[in-house]
Motif scaffolding. Structure first.
Motif, PDB file in Angstrom:
ATOM      1  N   LEU A 267       0.818  -1.206   0.000  1.00 36.20           N
ATOM      2  CA  LEU A 267       0.000   0.000   0.000  1.00 36.20           C
ATOM      3  C   LEU A 267       0.855   1.261   0.000  1.00 36.20           C
ATOM      4  CD1 LEU A 267      -2.835  -0.999   2.501  1.00 36.20           C
ATOM      5  CD2 LEU A 267      -2.687  -1.390   0.041  1.00 36.20           C
ATOM      6  N   HIS A 268       1.943   1.250   0.777  1.00 34.32           N
ATOM      7  CA  HIS A 268       2.812   2.419   0.904  1.00 34.32           C
ATOM      8  C   HIS A 268       4.266   1.997   0.681  1.00 34.32           C
ATOM      9  CE1 HIS A 268      -0.753   4.266   2.559  1.00 34.32           C
ATOM     10  NE2 HIS A 268      -0.802   3.336   3.488  1.00 34.32           N
ATOM     11  N   LYS A 269       5.098   2.959   0.363  1.00 33.44           N
ATOM     12  CA  LYS A 269       6.482   2.677   0.008  1.00 33.44           C
ATOM     13  C   LYS A 269       7.202   1.868   1.071  1.00 33.44           C
ATOM     14  CE  LYS A 269      10.777   4.939  -1.400  1.00 33.44           C
ATOM     15  NZ  LYS A 269      11.442   6.243  -1.686  1.00 33.44           N
ATOM     16  N   ASP A 270       6.996   2.216   2.332  1.00 33.64           N
ATOM     17  CA  ASP A 270       7.714   1.527   3.408  1.00 33.64           C
ATOM     18  C   ASP A 270       6.855   0.467   4.105  1.00 33.64           C
ATOM     19  OD1 ASP A 270      10.004   3.130   3.012  1.00 33.64           O
ATOM     20  OD2 ASP A 270       9.084   4.751   4.200  1.00 33.64           O
ATOM     21  N   GLY A 271       5.700   0.172   3.539  1.00 32.71           N
ATOM     22  CA  GLY A 271       4.790  -0.772   4.171  1.00 32.71           C
ATOM     23  C   GLY A 271       5.091  -2.216   3.812  1.00 32.71           C
ATOM     24  N   PRO A 272       4.437  -3.162   4.478  1.00 31.70           N
ATOM     25  CA  PRO A 272       4.648  -4.582   4.187  1.00 31.70           C
ATOM     26  C   PRO A 272       4.080  -4.964   2.826  1.00 31.70           C
ATOM     27  CG  PRO A 272       2.822  -4.299   5.709  1.00 31.70           C
ATOM     28  CD  PRO A 272       3.434  -2.950   5.545  1.00 31.70           C
ATOM     29  N   VAL A 273       4.631  -6.014   2.251  1.00 24.83           N
ATOM     30  CA  VAL A 273       4.136  -6.557   0.986  1.00 24.83           C
ATOM     31  C   VAL A 273       3.317  -7.801   1.298  1.00 24.83           C
ATOM     32  CG1 VAL A 273       4.748  -7.499  -1.259  1.00 24.83           C
ATOM     33  CG2 VAL A 273       6.124  -5.650  -0.265  1.00 24.83           C
ATOM     34  N   ASN A 274       2.058  -7.791   0.924  1.00 28.03           N
ATOM     35  CA  ASN A 274       1.177  -8.927   1.199  1.00 28.03           C
ATOM     36  C   ASN A 274       0.907  -9.739  -0.058  1.00 28.03           C
ATOM     37  OD1 ASN A 274       0.665  -8.628   4.016  1.00 28.03           O
ATOM     38  ND2 ASN A 274      -0.630  -6.861   3.561  1.00 28.03           N
ATOM     39  N   ARG A 275       0.652 -11.028   0.149  1.00 27.81           N
ATOM     40  CA  ARG A 275       0.316 -11.942  -0.939  1.00 27.81           C
ATOM     41  C   ARG A 275      -0.814 -12.854  -0.468  1.00 27.81           C
ATOM     42  NH1 ARG A 275       5.696 -11.189  -0.883  1.00 27.81           N
ATOM     43  NH2 ARG A 275       6.005 -12.706   0.780  1.00 27.81           N
ATOM     44  N   PHE A 276      -1.763 -13.105  -1.330  1.00 31.34           N
ATOM     45  CA  PHE A 276      -2.825 -14.061  -1.012  1.00 31.34           C
ATOM     46  C   PHE A 276      -3.521 -14.468  -2.303  1.00 31.34           C
ATOM     47  CE2 PHE A 276      -4.779  -9.875  -0.808  1.00 31.34           C
ATOM     48  CZ  PHE A 276      -5.991 -10.036  -1.477  1.00 31.34           C
ATOM     49  N   ALA A 277      -4.324 -15.501  -2.219  1.00 28.20           N
ATOM     50  CA  ALA A 277      -5.071 -15.981  -3.378  1.00 28.20           C
ATOM     51  C   ALA A 277      -6.494 -16.330  -2.957  1.00 28.20           C
ATOM     52  CB  ALA A 277      -4.382 -17.199  -3.994  1.00 28.20           C
ATOM     53  N   LEU A 278      -7.396 -16.235  -3.906  1.00 29.55           N
ATOM     54  CA  LEU A 278      -8.807 -16.583  -3.690  1.00 29.55           C
ATOM     55  C   LEU A 278      -9.185 -17.684  -4.663  1.00 29.55           C
ATOM     56  CD1 LEU A 278     -11.602 -15.894  -2.369  1.00 29.55           C
ATOM     57  CD2 LEU A 278     -11.930 -14.284  -4.275  1.00 29.55           C
ATOM     58  N   ARG A 279      -9.763 -18.756  -4.125  1.00 28.51           N
ATOM     59  CA  ARG A 279     -10.097 -19.906  -4.954  1.00 28.51           C
ATOM     60  C   ARG A 279     -11.577 -19.885  -5.342  1.00 28.51           C
ATOM     61  NH1 ARG A 279      -7.283 -23.704  -0.416  1.00 28.51           N
ATOM     62  NH2 ARG A 279      -5.107 -23.343  -0.976  1.00 28.51           N
TER      63      ARG A 279
END
Length: 511
Positions: A267-279
């Motif tokens: 979301l932001h430059k210094d924010g965490p990177v999230n990953r997920f999937a929807l089946r």
């Protein structure tokens, strides 16, 4: 019993609708009395009569043994009745002091506004409530919880002896709600009688003394909290037993197709990177405390909010979702948290709300719409999702919360979406309508729809979701599934993070 309020045989009708029929309500001094009922049961109408906003067709209002007639809201306030509305009545550009004393400003002996005296009075009330409010900033700059406490402070500044709290915890965090309950218990010790309206039955058992139940505008009964249970209350409210609020979870195939793959979302430059999937065919829960990043993540996915990094694939194909229109073209619809302001045009009819995003489907030329085809499609989809209304031309503003939510769902089904994001899908909806929404969600997944459900209600997350992404401070701390989805695990990850205990499954195991 030291009765402070008695409503007897209150009856009220509107054109074509019998809203209330011979309602009885009796409250003691220093009592917290719950008023329960499904949406449309008559709770709001009864409270508006008590506040002088509506006039009863029949019946009496007795306060401290004296029959009263309230021609307007000011009459009720003068008699010691205060209300904290579900939808705030504060003026956003005024500060807390100005809101509290609006229309009854204190003046000095020269007739000038005595701002210092009003400020001291407001400060004393907030000190009594145990809340910290910046008295100098406009209301719009305060948090929702602070605005709620300003509403309560305003009612207390009117010397209310009877306080109506209409869904006061709907927008509060659990900690804020618990603080509100502490305030209510203190008010109770000081003899204030309270009418507490809430769809959260666990709150009723935590803070209330007695319960009055309405159904379809009629008085069902009154009971002591200590002498009843959730099952009995639900049966009184809906007129039937609901064996389980949540439909059974189906066994999803392990090789289910991935319909939405978020390979990277920052979301932001210094924010965490999230990953997920929807089946395909699953309900993926987004859990976490308010402000944990659940809704922000969903809005970034559909392009409603900007993201610093976004790598998304839909049905295996790279997708550039720069705004919600792109998401809709890709088959993604969202049911926003605030359905009245963001999900519906309440002054429009059911048919207009369902058709509005897809009018081209019924257009016969540049200027003409096949209204017959539109009406047939609307009638069919209303039946499919179970919208209960006199006609498809009924104004959406007149519907219950549950039926309004179904209209939003119907709109997206009419647009051939296959991925739906439900943000707080049952907020402000009664227990019977909740069960209907849950069943409808499972029927949708059985037909191949995939759902992301954002919810602050732990029982809802545990009871409905096939997998759960738990958010904390903008990061997905864990991806839970199967037996891992239980309240303690969700709360542990939401409050303390993955380092607090053994990880069930991390976000890296997202597919």
């Amino acid at each position: 019993m030291d009765t402070v309020l008695k409503l007897d045989n209150i009856t009220k009708s509107f054109p074509g609708v019998q809203a209330l029929q011979r309602i009885h309500l009796e409250i003691a001094r220093g009592e917290i009395h719950a008023l329960l009922g499904e949406n449309g049961a008559g709770k709001s109408t009864l409270m508006k009569i008590l506040c002088g906003i509506y006039q009863p067709d029949d019946g009496t209002i007795v306060i401290d043994g004296e029959a009263r007639h309230f021609a307007n809201y000011h009459d009720a306030v003068a008699a010691g009745v205060g209300i904290v509305f579900q939808e705030f009545s504060l003026i956003p550009y005024l500060n807390a002091v100005e809101n509290m004393f609006l229309g009854r400003e204190l003046r000095n002996r020269f007739g000038m506004l005595d701002r210092s005296r009003m400020r001291r009075a407001a400060a004393e009330i907030f000190a009594r409530l145990g809340v910290v409010i910046d008295l100098s900033v406009p209301i719009r700059e305060l948090s929702v919880a602070q605005q709620q406490f300003v509403e309560i402070g305003k009612a207390l500044s009117l010397n209310a002896r009877i306080l109506i709290l209409d869904e006061p915890t709907a927008t509060l965090t659990p900690a804020e709600a618990e603080h509100l309950f502490t305030i209510m218990r203190d008010l109770k010790r000081h003899g204030v009688a309270m009418i507490f309206i809430s769809h959260h039955l666990e709150e009723i058992f935590e803070v209330c003394d007695r319960i009055t139940v309405l159904r379809d505008g009629q008085y069902v009964g009154m009971t002591d909290v200590a002498k009843t249970d959730v099952g009995r209350l639900v049966e009184m409210m809906v007129g039937r037993k609901i064996e389980s609020s949540f439909p059974p979870k189906p066994a999803l195939p392990t090789d289910a197709k991935v319909v939405l793959e978020v390979n990277a979302l920052q979301l932001h430059k210094d924010g965490p990177v999230n990953r997920f999937a929807l089946r395909e065919g699953e309900i993926l829960g987004f859990a976490g405390l308010v402000g944990s990043g659940r809704t922000e993540t969903a809005l970034a996915v559909i392009g409603a909010d900007a993201a610093h990094v976004k790598d998304i694939r839909i049905n295996g194909m790279s997708a550039n979702l720069s705004d919600p229109a792109d998401a809709l073209k890709s088959g993604i619809g969202i049911l926003p948290e605030s359905r009245k302001t963001e999900g519906l045009i309440t002054s429009f009819s059911i048919k207009q709300n369902i058709s509005i995003n897809n009018l081209g489907k019924y257009r016969t030329s540049r200027f003409f719409i096949d209204h017959g085809s539109e009406a047939r499609a609307t009638a069919d989809i209303m039946k499919r999702v179970g919208v209960k209304a006199p006609t498809m031309n009924t104004e959406v503003a007149t519907l219950s919360g549950g039926n309004q939510q179904k209209v939003v769902i119907a709109r997206w089904l009419n647009h051939h979406t296959n991925i739906l994001i439900f943000d707080e899908p049952t907020r402000g909806i009664d227990v019977g309508a909740k069960a209907e929404i849950y069943l409808l969600m499972r029927e949708l997944t059985a037909r191949g729809y995939s759902i992301i459900m954002i919810s602050s209600e732990l029982p809802e997350i545990v009871g409905m979701c096939d997998r759960v992404a738990v958010f904390r401070q903008g990061r997905i701390e864990a991806m839970l599934e199967g037996d891992q989805i239980e309240s303690n695990a969700v709360m542990t990850y939401a409050t303390a993070g993955a380092t607090a205990g053994t990880r069930g499954a991390t976000q890296h195991e997202h597919a």
